[in-house]
Design an enzyme around this catalytic site. Structure first.
Site, PDB file in Angstrom:
ATOM      1  N   SER A  69      23.049 -13.411  49.384  1.00  0.00           N
ATOM      2  CA  SER A  69      23.122 -14.677  50.085  1.00  0.00           C
ATOM      3  C   SER A  69      24.418 -14.731  50.909  1.00  0.00           C
ATOM      4  CB  SER A  69      23.014 -15.841  49.101  1.00  0.00           C
ATOM      5  OG  SER A  69      22.741 -17.040  49.758  1.00  0.00           O
ATOM      6  N   ASP A 112      11.838 -17.416  51.679  1.00  0.00           N
ATOM      7  CA  ASP A 112      13.192 -17.911  51.416  1.00  0.00           C
ATOM      8  C   ASP A 112      13.501 -19.098  52.320  1.00  0.00           C
ATOM      9  OD1 ASP A 112      15.889 -18.267  50.876  1.00  0.00           O
ATOM     10  OD2 ASP A 112      16.361 -16.138  50.927  1.00  0.00           O
ATOM     11  N   HIS A 132      14.239 -17.285  47.832  1.00  0.00           N
ATOM     12  CA  HIS A 132      15.641 -16.888  47.754  1.00  0.00           C
ATOM     13  C   HIS A 132      15.983 -16.167  46.461  1.00  0.00           C
ATOM     14  CE1 HIS A 132      19.625 -17.145  49.485  1.00  0.00           C
ATOM     15  NE2 HIS A 132      20.125 -17.603  48.358  1.00  0.00           N
TER      16      HIS A 132
END
Length: 727
Positions: free
Chosen positions: A577, A662, A697
């Site tokens: 991320s 995501d 995600h």
């Protein structure tokens, strides 16, 4: 002189060249289509791969490219399939398959989650409190498979059947213990649907509330549920509504709407159950509203929002206790206020600000307050015993036994209990739950995470400090197997995050043992951008000081190599991320320092994303990254944005992962980055791009499925570092 490794390691490990060769398959190519991205003040950039963005996830050419990359990844990893399967077997083998959590008591019931052998998802359950029933007795019964008296709330294995992804991220039982509300997601995009179940009959209500966040709160009437509605495009939390069971969802009443799209929103109940709260917060400001849970009609602002003033609050003992950075309390302090407070003028300091101690959180009890804080880069718990007037009579600290560890408050739902629960772990010590009696001083071990086949005495954890290029010392947590020698020959796997003030504490990580057993040193670099060293540590790693984050990571690598922890050509790095942004920036700025990198769901197209307010999370994060509509921030972000700084140079071997659904870092960011890398990379190391077509995600759902992904990139990294196993 190099001392020999322990025999087991010597048999396991040899050093050879990675398996990549000229016979490897050819990576896919993708069309370039000119596209200009403009900023409001006139700046423009060319983005030939902008077309890969498809918000609907339906474009055939785009999907074809992702599938081609997956096929290439399959072919590239085929020779490593035996190693991948071995790693997966080791990782899963360290999981006690029929394990259960430590039960906690709330409103006369003991709540816990448990897993059944061979199944991916938990069963959430509870047992009625009675004589002889406690956390230890329930754990013993679960271990024997004795589920008499258990009431199953949710069996996610049944609910997830036939779904590629499934998750329940919040569930709450009504105050009368009769009705269950939960928020489920079957895509991975973090757009939830709330559903309801009658726990006495086991039947589900027809009510279903879609398009919401995973955050539910009951009112005292046991019929009214508060929830947070998301914007369908940006997924921002924008409205608080209330639903009355049995009424049409379309008639749900709007309670509060947040008009500033730089704020996140959440709801809760106070410690004493007296108030329902609505909290909103941006990176630099926050505001809380409260209403009586018995009659939540009108919400009162505890203190109006003010830029650069953050606070959160809880209520017990007829007063608010507030954690805040107001009045220059950079590392936060605690204050109190009366139950009907409406402004900061009514706040009174209770626990003073300390520039050397960062207060992260607290838990209120009738006779004491437990305070989670940081000092010297490590966590600790301060216990403040109260006098008869609500002041602090005495203070003490919970002890720790290792130089690098993680310690934090556990589930403590009952404020009248004399027992404080807390968790302790380190890179060598599995997660452990203790409870401490504040009246007698007795400490009880409730559970240590079982890790089959793991012997903690065979591993060593260490804390070192590496000086960065500007003279700042960066803490680093290390773990390695007994017998390791600092002779500059070992492989190193270095991890970091470094954003949003999120601290990466040194907790036990079962899969990492597979690296340690092969002679790999594992390091967590506590770089600026987190809050391991206090609030200033975070401030020095964001906005126009973001480059410190990247410099710290590289300087830690170079420092560890210089001190003999690793060979210069045997270093791997990983981040996900915003940590994937870290990987992308470091790959551009210091490619020669790394042999391999893993970038999971990487935020690599910083400028384009932050220019687009329609993308989830963008507007909330101007105070984290900057607003590129303003030229100074645009220029600075452009200077490090990984996608914009890909250059004609030799890159490390890269394993890049994403999820098609995501919502936090959209799939097209890593897709574009990989496509551009393929155009200009002058090196010979492989670039592998894996898209999970059914996940968001967090990757695949289920406790075993995600380890398939982890085993794959571990195999990739070990291969690149030249770590082999004997037949």
């Amino acid at each position: 002189m190099r001392m020999p490794l322990p025999l087991a390691l010597a048999v396991l490990m040899t050093t050879t060249a990675p398996s990549a060769s000229a016979a490897d398959p050819t990576p896919p190519d993708v069309a370039r289509k000119p596209h200009t991205v403009t900023a409001p003040f006139g700046a423009s950039r060319q983005d030939d791969y902008y077309w890969l963005r498809d918000d609907a996830r339906e474009d055939k050419a785009m999907l074809g490219y992702l599938e081609a990359e997956n096929a290439y990844a399959d072919a590239l990893m085929a020779p490593l399939r035996p190693l991948q399967e071995q790693l997966y077997g080791e990782i899963v083998g360290r999981i006690k398959q029929d394990d259960s959590s430590v039960p906690y008591r709330d409103r006369g019931w003991w709540y816990y989650s448990r897993y059944e052998s061979g199944k991916d998802y938990p069963v959430h359950a509870r047992r009625k409190d009675a004589a002889g029933v406690d956390a230890l007795s329930i754990q013993a019964a679960n271990a024997k498979g004795d589920f008499n008296g258990e009431q199953v709330l949710l069996d996610l294995n049944v609910m997830a059947a036939g779904k590629g992804y499934f998750g329940v991220d919040d569930y709450e039982v009504s105050p009368d213990n009769r009705i269950l509300a939960w928020a489920e997601d079957d895509v991975g995009r973090r757009q939830y649907t709330i559903r309801f179940r009658d726990l006495e009959t086991g039947k589900d209500y027809p009510d279903a509330i879609p398009g919401v966040s995973a955050n539910v709160v009951w009112a005292d009437d046991n019929r009214t549920l508060f929830y947070v509605e998301n914007d369908p495009e940006t997924l921002l939390t924008v409205r608080v509504k209330k639903h009355v069971l049995g009424t049409p969802v379309a008639q749900d009443v709007l309670v509060y709407e947040e008009e500033d799209d730089s704020f996140y929103m959440g709801i809760g109940r106070t410690r004493d159950e007296k108030f329902i709260t609505i909290g909103v917060e941006s990176t630099v400001s926050s505001e809380l509203r409260y209403a009586p849970a018995a009659d939540p009609q009108a919400f009162t602002v505890l203190a109006p929002r003010q830029r650069d003033v953050e606070y959160d609050a809880d209520h017990l003992g007829g007063r608010w206790v507030i954690r805040t950075n107001a009045d220059g309390a950079t590392n936060f302090k605690l204050a109190t206020a009366p139950s009907d407070a409406t402004s900061r003028a009514q706040w009174r300091d209770w626990l003073a600000h300390d520039p050397q101690v960062f207060i992260e959180g607290y838990e209120l009890f009738d006779g004491f307050t437990a305070i989670a804080e940081r000092s010297g880069g490590l966590e600790r718990i301060r216990l403040a015993k109260l006098d008869g007037n609500g002041g602090i009579a005495s203070q003490e600290y919970v002890a720790a036994d290792e130089p690098a560890y993680s310690m934090g408050l556990a589930a403590n739902p009952e404020p009248d209990s004399p027992w404080l629960r807390y968790g302790y772990t380190s890179l060598a010590t599995p997660a452990t739950t203790y409870e401490l009696n504040m009246a007698t001083g007795e400490r009880r071990l409730l559970k240590q995470q079982p890790v089959p086949g793991y012997d903690p005495s065979k591993y060593v954890t260490e804390r070192v400090w590496i000086e960065a290029r500007d003279g700042v010392k960066v803490p680093v947590s290390l773990v390695y197997r007994q017998g390791f020698v600092k002779d500059g020959t070992a492989p190193l796997f270095q991890y970091a995050y470094g954003s949003y003030g999120i601290s990466m504490d040194p907790g036990f990580n079962g899969p990492v043992v597979s690296l340690l057993d092969r002679g790999v040193v594992y390091a967590i670099a506590h770089i600026r951008g987190g809050q391991e060293m206090g609030r200033q540590w975070y401030e020095d790693g964001k906005l126009l000081r973001k480059q410190n984050t990247f410099n710290d990571f590289v300087d830690v690598t170079r420092g560890l190599v210089a001190q003999g922890y690793a060979a210069k050509d045997r270093v791997a790095a990983m981040g996900g991320s915003a940590g994937g942004l870290l990987m992308g920036a470091v790959a551009n700025q210091a490619p020669g320092d790394y042999r391999a990198m893993v970038a999971q769901v990487p935020f690599v197209d910083v400028v384009t994303t932050m220019l687009d307010a329609s993308i989830p999370l963008t507007t909330n994060e101007y105070d984290e990254w900057g607003n590129p509509e303003q030229k100074p921030f645009y220029d600075y972000m452009l200077s490090y944005s990984p996608y914009d700084n890909v250059a004609a140079q030799a890159y490390p071997a890269l394993f890049v992962g994403t999820g098609l659904w995501d919502s936090q870092v959209q799939y097209w960011e890593p897709a574009k980055w990989v496509a551009k890398l393929r155009d200009v990379n002058t090196g010979t190391h492989p670039v592998l791009f894996r898209t999970n077509m059914e996940a968001g995600h967090g990757g695949k759902s289920g406790r075993f499925r995600r380890f398939r992904e982890q085993a794959e990139y571990y195999a990739f990294v070990l291969d690149q570092l030249g770590v082999r196993e004997a037949p």
